[in-house]
Write a protein that holds these residues in place. Sequence first.
Motif, mmCIF file in Angstrom:
data_model
loop_
_atom_site.group_PDB
_atom_site.id
_atom_site.type_symbol
_atom_site.label_atom_id
_atom_site.label_comp_id
_atom_site.label_asym_id
_atom_site.label_seq_id
_atom_site.Cartn_x
_atom_site.Cartn_y
_atom_site.Cartn_z
ATOM 1 N N GLU A 94 35.725 -39.731 -57.168
ATOM 2 C CA GLU A 94 35.513 -40.222 -55.807
ATOM 3 C C GLU A 94 36.825 -40.506 -55.090
ATOM 4 O O GLU A 94 36.816 -41.006 -53.961
ATOM 5 C CB GLU A 94 34.659 -41.489 -55.847
ATOM 6 N N LYS A 95 37.950 -40.221 -55.717
ATOM 7 C CA LYS A 95 39.248 -40.447 -55.094
ATOM 8 C C LYS A 95 39.738 -39.152 -54.464
ATOM 9 O O LYS A 95 39.574 -38.072 -55.014
ATOM 10 C CB LYS A 95 40.269 -40.938 -56.126
ATOM 11 N N SER A 96 40.349 -39.289 -53.295
ATOM 12 C CA SER A 96 40.853 -38.110 -52.577
ATOM 13 C C SER A 96 42.378 -38.149 -52.558
ATOM 14 O O SER A 96 42.980 -39.047 -51.971
ATOM 15 C CB SER A 96 40.309 -38.088 -51.145
ATOM 16 N N PHE A 97 42.987 -37.179 -53.206
ATOM 17 C CA PHE A 97 44.442 -37.095 -53.231
ATOM 18 C C PHE A 97 44.881 -35.847 -52.474
ATOM 19 O O PHE A 97 44.257 -34.806 -52.545
ATOM 20 C CB PHE A 97 44.962 -37.038 -54.673
ATOM 21 N N ASN A 98 45.994 -35.958 -51.763
ATOM 22 C CA ASN A 98 46.557 -34.821 -51.039
ATOM 23 C C ASN A 98 48.068 -34.882 -51.133
ATOM 24 O O ASN A 98 48.623 -35.685 -51.895
ATOM 25 C CB ASN A 98 46.094 -34.821 -49.572
ATOM 26 N N LYS A 99 48.741 -34.045 -50.358
ATOM 27 C CA LYS A 99 50.190 -33.948 -50.497
ATOM 28 C C LYS A 99 50.915 -35.239 -50.145
ATOM 29 O O LYS A 99 52.047 -35.461 -50.579
ATOM 30 C CB LYS A 99 50.723 -32.794 -49.637
ATOM 31 N N LYS A 100 50.267 -36.116 -49.357
ATOM 32 C CA LYS A 100 50.897 -37.388 -49.023
ATOM 33 C C LYS A 100 50.620 -38.454 -50.066
ATOM 34 O O LYS A 100 51.270 -39.495 -50.075
ATOM 35 C CB LYS A 100 50.415 -37.853 -47.644
ATOM 36 N N SER A 101 49.628 -38.231 -50.903
ATOM 37 C CA SER A 101 49.239 -39.281 -51.830
ATOM 38 C C SER A 101 49.428 -38.911 -53.302
ATOM 39 O O SER A 101 48.953 -39.632 -54.175
ATOM 40 C CB SER A 101 47.772 -39.669 -51.591
ATOM 41 N N TRP A 102 50.128 -37.819 -53.606
ATOM 42 C CA TRP A 102 50.364 -37.490 -55.004
ATOM 43 C C TRP A 102 51.190 -38.546 -55.712
ATOM 44 O O TRP A 102 50.981 -38.791 -56.908
ATOM 45 C CB TRP A 102 50.999 -36.104 -55.142
ATOM 46 N N PRO A 103 52.131 -39.219 -55.051
ATOM 47 C CA PRO A 103 52.795 -40.358 -55.726
ATOM 48 C C PRO A 103 51.805 -41.447 -56.125
ATOM 49 O O PRO A 103 51.972 -42.088 -57.165
ATOM 50 C CB PRO A 103 53.791 -40.853 -54.668
ATOM 51 N N HIS A 104 50.745 -41.657 -55.304
ATOM 52 C CA HIS A 104 49.717 -42.635 -55.668
ATOM 53 C C HIS A 104 48.974 -42.180 -56.927
ATOM 54 O O HIS A 104 48.644 -42.998 -57.788
ATOM 55 C CB HIS A 104 48.719 -42.813 -54.519
ATOM 56 N N HIS A 154 59.739 -30.828 -73.395
ATOM 57 C CA HIS A 154 59.315 -32.231 -73.519
ATOM 58 C C HIS A 154 58.434 -32.639 -72.342
ATOM 59 O O HIS A 154 57.407 -33.307 -72.522
ATOM 60 C CB HIS A 154 60.538 -33.148 -73.599
ATOM 61 N N GLN A 155 58.817 -32.240 -71.137
ATOM 62 C CA GLN A 155 58.020 -32.568 -69.958
ATOM 63 C C GLN A 155 56.666 -31.867 -70.000
ATOM 64 O O GLN A 155 55.634 -32.450 -69.657
ATOM 65 C CB GLN A 155 58.777 -32.183 -68.684
ATOM 66 N N LEU A 156 56.643 -30.630 -70.438
ATOM 67 C CA LEU A 156 55.386 -29.881 -70.488
ATOM 68 C C LEU A 156 54.437 -30.446 -71.536
ATOM 69 O O LEU A 156 53.216 -30.487 -71.330
ATOM 70 C CB LEU A 156 55.668 -28.409 -70.770
ATOM 71 N N GLN A 157 54.969 -30.892 -72.650
ATOM 72 C CA GLN A 157 54.130 -31.402 -73.732
ATOM 73 C C GLN A 157 53.542 -32.771 -73.422
ATOM 74 O O GLN A 157 52.706 -33.258 -74.184
ATOM 75 C CB GLN A 157 54.946 -31.450 -75.027
ATOM 76 N N ARG A 158 53.939 -33.367 -72.322
ATOM 77 C CA ARG A 158 53.317 -34.613 -71.891
ATOM 78 C C ARG A 158 51.918 -34.379 -71.335
ATOM 79 O O ARG A 158 51.128 -35.319 -71.221
ATOM 80 C CB ARG A 158 54.179 -35.281 -70.800
ATOM 81 N N MET A 159 51.594 -33.139 -70.975
ATOM 82 C CA MET A 159 50.323 -32.821 -70.326
ATOM 83 C C MET A 159 49.356 -32.158 -71.306
ATOM 84 O O MET A 159 49.784 -31.496 -72.257
ATOM 85 C CB MET A 159 50.569 -31.894 -69.132
ATOM 86 N N PRO A 160 48.040 -32.293 -71.059
ATOM 87 C CA PRO A 160 47.034 -31.636 -71.925
ATOM 88 C C PRO A 160 46.873 -30.167 -71.562
ATOM 89 O O PRO A 160 45.839 -29.740 -71.039
ATOM 90 C CB PRO A 160 45.764 -32.443 -71.638
ATOM 91 N N GLN A 225 55.898 -33.618 -61.092
ATOM 92 C CA GLN A 225 56.180 -32.686 -60.003
ATOM 93 C C GLN A 225 55.335 -31.423 -60.070
ATOM 94 O O GLN A 225 55.237 -30.676 -59.092
ATOM 95 C CB GLN A 225 57.669 -32.296 -60.015
ATOM 96 N N LEU A 226 54.722 -31.165 -61.205
ATOM 97 C CA LEU A 226 53.887 -29.973 -61.355
ATOM 98 C C LEU A 226 52.438 -30.210 -60.953
ATOM 99 O O LEU A 226 51.687 -29.259 -60.730
ATOM 100 C CB LEU A 226 53.949 -29.473 -62.805
ATOM 101 N N ILE A 227 52.057 -31.470 -60.870
ATOM 102 C CA ILE A 227 50.664 -31.816 -60.569
ATOM 103 C C ILE A 227 50.172 -31.203 -59.247
ATOM 104 O O ILE A 227 49.076 -30.634 -59.197
ATOM 105 C CB ILE A 227 50.480 -33.348 -60.558
ATOM 106 N N PRO A 228 50.916 -31.293 -58.128
ATOM 107 C CA PRO A 228 50.406 -30.734 -56.864
ATOM 108 C C PRO A 228 50.147 -29.237 -56.912
ATOM 109 O O PRO A 228 49.229 -28.743 -56.244
ATOM 110 C CB PRO A 228 51.521 -31.065 -55.859
#
Length: 376
Positions: A94-104, A154-160, A225-228
């Motif tokens: 139910e949460k809406s994320f966009n380019k302005k809220s990816w830090p959130h 190392h950064q990539l292995q943090r993600m599933p 930084q890869l999430i968006p």
Amino acid sequence: MKLRKKKGAFAGGLFRHKAVSSRNSRLQHPLGTIRLKRKKILPKLKSRSAPRILFNWKGWGEQVGREDALHHPKPEDSCSKKMVNNQWLARIKEKSFNKKSWPHYCEAVKGYLEGYSLISGINVREWMLLPTERTVSVVISVMNEEATVMNVLHQLQRMPLEEIIVVVNGSGDSTFQRVRKGSSAIVVYYPEPLGYDVGRAIGSKLTGSDIVVYVDGDMTIAAEQLIPFIAAIDRGADVALNHISPYLRTFAHWDGVSMVKQLINVSLGRPDLGADSLTAVPHALSRKALDTIGIEQLMVPPKAQALAIAKGLVVTAPWSVDVITTNRVNQHNKGANNSVSDMIIGDHIEALHAVQQLGGERLSFTDLIRKRSYLV
């Protein structure tokens, strides 16, 4: 000129303790001028609108992380990241994320993992959770990058992730040994150099994931930084480019590569993309894009991008990562008319030729009233 003694306020009232003989005072109020009474400033009326309350994303994340750890079984090591990620996805529906809220989003994930760790007793604080149920893989093409590739992994292995595919080609150092020993990545080795783009195409052919992300082995990019880019593909885009245009200087100081990147985007009716290009990492592709463009076209990134636009795929640039100032300079990419820039410019010429074969020599630009047939 004789000055008369002033009475009243000037004699012993409000101004008695002021340094009227100071140079600043004389400049502001020279002798013989009249000092006007100061207007009484009324306090501003407060706005009747309700104060804006900032949502505590980290606090919310920590709360739901505690709840999930309390009410769900502890994950097993083999599937722990994916299990926790599925619980997280149920929370953000139910949460809406966009380019302005990816830090959130990243703040919420951080809080969630802290809360989960405190209750479960499993330290998951370093993880980064994905905003998608789709499978995600990462492809890296490396050559002589033993000093940096492990930081990237190392950064990539943090993600599933579903898988990490590393194509080692033409390396004369210990890149291959380090990747094999220090990660769970799938490693493909070629003794001869293939070129970064050919390596990416080979890695793409080996993965069957819904979303494929591309990074370089000499440039460490945080998982956050890869999430968006992943989210853009999950929400319907086919190509998610790195929006590097904000990091370029004024157009008069652009290099030839940046100019030709913008040229091809404008020629294909996408001036909004500026100089954004598949030649720059990070970027992501959907399975639909790989099937529509053809994996072999990835060997020439501008050509793949041009075909994606020409064939009606959804191309976007959802996020900016500065890879210009952090780009490693070597003997092949420094100076004017270097071999790398010449290759990239040639790639764009090849890309224009490819789309001309699809849509004609003038692409989307009309010939207006010119009647060429009269001279044929």
